[in-house]
Design a protein around this motif. Structure first.
Motif, PDB file in Angstrom:
ATOM      1  N   TRP A 150       3.908  -6.371 -11.951  1.00 19.26           N
ATOM      2  CA  TRP A 150       3.938  -6.053 -10.535  1.00 19.26           C
ATOM      3  C   TRP A 150       2.762  -6.692  -9.804  1.00 19.26           C
ATOM      4  N   LEU A 151       2.848  -6.642  -8.480  1.00 19.96           N
ATOM      5  CA  LEU A 151       1.802  -7.151  -7.592  1.00 19.96           C
ATOM      6  C   LEU A 151       1.306  -6.026  -6.697  1.00 19.96           C
ATOM      7  N   VAL A 152       0.033  -6.078  -6.351  1.00 23.12           N
ATOM      8  CA  VAL A 152      -0.552  -5.197  -5.339  1.00 23.12           C
ATOM      9  C   VAL A 152      -1.093  -6.110  -4.244  1.00 23.12           C
ATOM     10  N   PHE A 153      -0.598  -5.932  -3.023  1.00 19.33           N
ATOM     11  CA  PHE A 153      -1.015  -6.847  -1.949  1.00 19.33           C
ATOM     12  C   PHE A 153      -1.079  -6.108  -0.618  1.00 19.33           C
ATOM     13  N   VAL A 154      -1.860  -6.681   0.301  1.00 25.31           N
ATOM     14  CA  VAL A 154      -1.955  -6.155   1.659  1.00 25.31           C
ATOM     15  C   VAL A 154      -0.735  -6.634   2.438  1.00 25.31           C
ATOM     16  N   ASP A 155       0.092  -5.686   2.835  1.00 21.96           N
ATOM     17  CA  ASP A 155       1.380  -6.002   3.479  1.00 21.96           C
ATOM     18  C   ASP A 155       1.215  -5.920   5.007  1.00 21.96           C
ATOM     19  N   LEU A 169      -4.061  -8.398  -4.078  1.00 25.44           N
ATOM     20  CA  LEU A 169      -5.194  -7.651  -4.626  1.00 25.44           C
ATOM     21  C   LEU A 169      -5.165  -7.587  -6.161  1.00 25.44           C
ATOM     22  N   ARG A 170      -3.992  -7.581  -6.746  1.00 29.48           N
ATOM     23  CA  ARG A 170      -3.887  -7.496  -8.210  1.00 29.48           C
ATOM     24  C   ARG A 170      -2.556  -8.075  -8.678  1.00 29.48           C
TER      25      ARG A 170
END
Length: 242
Positions: A150-155, A169-170
């Motif tokens: 998975w991805l962690v991002f500023v949406d 972010l990750r």
């Protein structure tokens, strides 16, 4: 020659003088009186020493070779096989339980990161299923199988998809070897208030990779449950309890 003969006679005389002196041995005490007898070391009979004989039980009978017989080896192998058969299910359950726990801890860490960043930055932060770590293509996937990574991002666009202007972010790698991670949605978003978006579901189910169900499957299977207010918890079993 005369000198040697004189020295020899001197030695013989000295020996004779010493032999004439008697040694008195005490043989008892009575009223502080001692009865003594003379002892001549040259003329006394030899002292006999006690002799010992080995019994038949202690006599060496030859060399014995230490080792196992065939019957003893077969008994040991049979016991080892029984113990291995008894320990195999427990060991399998332990390995699968640790694998599921590893996946749960990793996803919980990413969820905590997304919620904290959303509150800190004042923008929406999204987690989406993605094979970016495997393929190298940083993009959200359309599948609900989260075990691929998975991805962690500023949406910034607040649409659940990664845009060119969004900040990653990750990037999390695959957990397919640990088992399955399923969710009815392909992404999970946190608002700046720390709450979860109404569109996304915060329920993740974790199952072991083994095809055959273990006896204590309900103890191994875990679910991440989250409320709309952003509270996240892990429960054992197949569903979130109220």
């Amino acid at each position: 020659m005369n000198t040697l003969k004189s020295q020899f006679n001197l030695i013989i005389g000295e020996i004779s003088r010493l032999s004439s002196n008697s040694i008195r041995l005490s043989v008892g005490r009575k009223d502080k009186q001692k009865n003594c007898r003379e002892f001549d070391p040259l003329n006394s009979p030899p002292i006999s020493m006690p002799t010992f004989r080995l019994s038949k039980a202690t006599r060496p009978t030859g060399h014995r070779h230490a080792g196992f017989t065939l019957i003893e080896a077969m008994v040991v192998l049979a016991i080892s096989a029984i113990l291995t058969a008894l320990a195999a299910p427990t060991m399998r359950n332990l390995i699968e339980s640790n694998s599921v726990s590893d996946s749960v801890e990793s996803l919980m860490g990413s969820i905590s990161l997304a919620r904290a960043e959303a509150i800190k930055r004042g923008v929406t932060v999204t987690i989406c299923a993605s094979e970016a770590a495997k393929t190298g293509v940083v993009a959200c996937g359309n599948s609900d199988a989260w075990s691929v990574g998975w991805l962690v991002f500023v949406d910034y666009s607040n649409d659940g998809s990664l845009a060119a202007t969004d900040t990653v972010l990750r990037v999390q790698g695959s957990f397919e070897k640990n088992g399955s991670i399923s969710n009815s949605k392909s992404y999970l978003s946190f608002k700046p208030t720390g709450t979860i978006g109404a569109v996304a579901s915060g329920t993740f189910a974790f199952a072991p990779a083994s095809a055959s169900k273990p006896p204590n499957e309900n103890e191994i299977v875990k679910v991440i449950c989250s409320s709309s207010g952003g509270r996240v918890r892990v429960v054992a079993g197949t569903g979130c309890s109220s």
